[in-house]
Design an enzyme around this catalytic site. Structure first.
Site, mmCIF file in Angstrom:
data_model
loop_
_atom_site.group_PDB
_atom_site.id
_atom_site.type_symbol
_atom_site.label_atom_id
_atom_site.label_comp_id
_atom_site.label_asym_id
_atom_site.label_seq_id
_atom_site.Cartn_x
_atom_site.Cartn_y
_atom_site.Cartn_z
ATOM 1 C CB SER A 25 -0.930 0.014 1.213
ATOM 2 O OG SER A 25 -0.185 -0.157 2.409
ATOM 3 C CD GLU A 51 -7.692 -5.346 1.847
ATOM 4 O OE1 GLU A 51 -6.537 -5.819 1.876
ATOM 5 O OE2 GLU A 51 -7.966 -4.215 1.372
HETATM 6 O O1 KIV Z 1 -0.385 -3.349 1.705
HETATM 7 C C1 KIV Z 1 -1.079 -3.255 2.733
HETATM 8 O O2 KIV Z 1 -1.087 -2.225 3.415
HETATM 9 C C2 KIV Z 1 -1.891 -4.386 3.106
HETATM 10 C C3 KIV Z 1 -2.872 -4.174 4.215
HETATM 11 C C4 KIV Z 1 -4.049 -3.469 3.680
HETATM 12 C C5 KIV Z 1 -3.236 -5.442 4.875
HETATM 13 O O3 KIV Z 1 -1.789 -5.419 2.546
#
Ligand code: KIV
Length: 289
Positions: free
Chosen positions: A69, A206
């Site tokens: 992310s 998720e």
């Molecule tokens: O990349 C990320 O931040 C994630 C979380 C949303 C679990 O995979």
């Protein structure tokens, strides 16, 4: 004890932490397994730099995720898809340097593990050797089981990620809730059991219905980490920029915003610029003579 002081049981509930009173080492997979046994919930946050990770470490967050992310929350991309291994290594190394106690989990980004278990192993080893992380995360249930197995056999702790897997955003056509309907719910359960069987120490769920996340949590021996999975998972994770109010625009329904950092930082920047314009900064005490 008066009416307002906590009972011994309440005291234990509020003072027990995953650090277990140990402050001179990092949280391990064994601590997380023991927490599931005790029924103790824990919080995970994302982190993408040493400074922020240090704040969360000091606040007692036991697990920090260097999530891909970072793509949309830190590096300015629209999705997680463009994130590279080199970027993940650099961000993860910074988070490791900025922390002392949290377990650091790093995402294997899109394209870094789907080709083969050997590719997954090569890139997991980079994250462990070059960045120093304690575990890796990868997306996929049954489809990723062979890679998880190889990594675990080689000594790499793996956190799995099922339900809404953001690296598949283009295949999903967005970020829809997963596991709705009988067939999808059964598939999610099969995915959860497959990653547990393959040796994952934990699994992120998720954007799945709360009832289904509760069912998966009950049926698994490993801790489940929910994000948009309701209140009954063993742990919760949020993207830190969403949690702290840094994200511009809408955030997903499952986010609770605990601060308004975007407004605080914006106000600070405007006040500084105004002081410079008016000559109020720097004042005598900020100057050398
Ligand atoms: O990349 C990320 O931040 C994630 C979380 C949303 C679990 O995979």
């Amino acid at each position: 004890m008066n009416a307002s002081s906590p009972s011994p049981a309440q005291n234990q509930a509020t003072t027990a932490t995953l650090y277990g009173g140990v402050t001179n080492r990092r949280v391990t997979v064994r601590d997380l397994a023991a927490a599931k046994q005790r029924g103790e919930r824990w919080a995970m946050l994302t982190a993408y730099d040493a400074l922020t990770a240090g704040v969360f470490d000091e606040a007692g967050i036991p697990v920090l995720l260097v999530g891909d992310s970072a793509g949309n929350c830190h590096l300015g991309y629209e999705t997680t898809v463009p994130v590279t291994m080199d970027q993940m290594v650099m961000l993860s190394a910074a988070v490791v340097r900025g922390t002392k106690r949290a377990m650091i989990v790093a995402d294997l980004p899109f394209g870094s593990y789907q080709e083969s278990p050997a590719q997954a192993m090569h890139n997991a080893a980079r994250l462990m050797k070059e960045a120093g992380v304690g575990a890796v995360k990868l997306e996929g249930g049954e489809r990723s089981a062979r890679s998880i197995e190889l990594l675990v056999e080689a000594g790499v702790p793996v956190m799995a990620h099922i339900g809404l897997t953001p690296q598949s955003v283009h295949a999903f056509g967005g970020y829809p809730v997963q596991g709705r309907g009988d067939e999808a719910a059964h598939q999610l359960l099969r995915d959860a059991k497959a990653v547990q069987q393959a040796g994952a120490f934990s699994v992120v769920l998720e954007a799945v219905p709360a009832e289904l996340a509760a069912q998966v949590t009950e049926q698994l021996a490993i801790p489940t980490v929910g994000i948009g999975g309701g209140p009954d998972t063993d742990a919760q994770v949020l993207v830190w920029t969403d949690m702290a109010g840094m994200t511009a625009g809408r955030v997903p329904k499952f986010v609770k915003q605990y601060a308004d950092l975007r407004a605080v930082l914006g106000d600070a920047a405007r006040a500084y610029a105004e002081d410079v314009r008016t000559g109020a900064f720097p004042a005598a005490e900020h100057s050398f003579h």
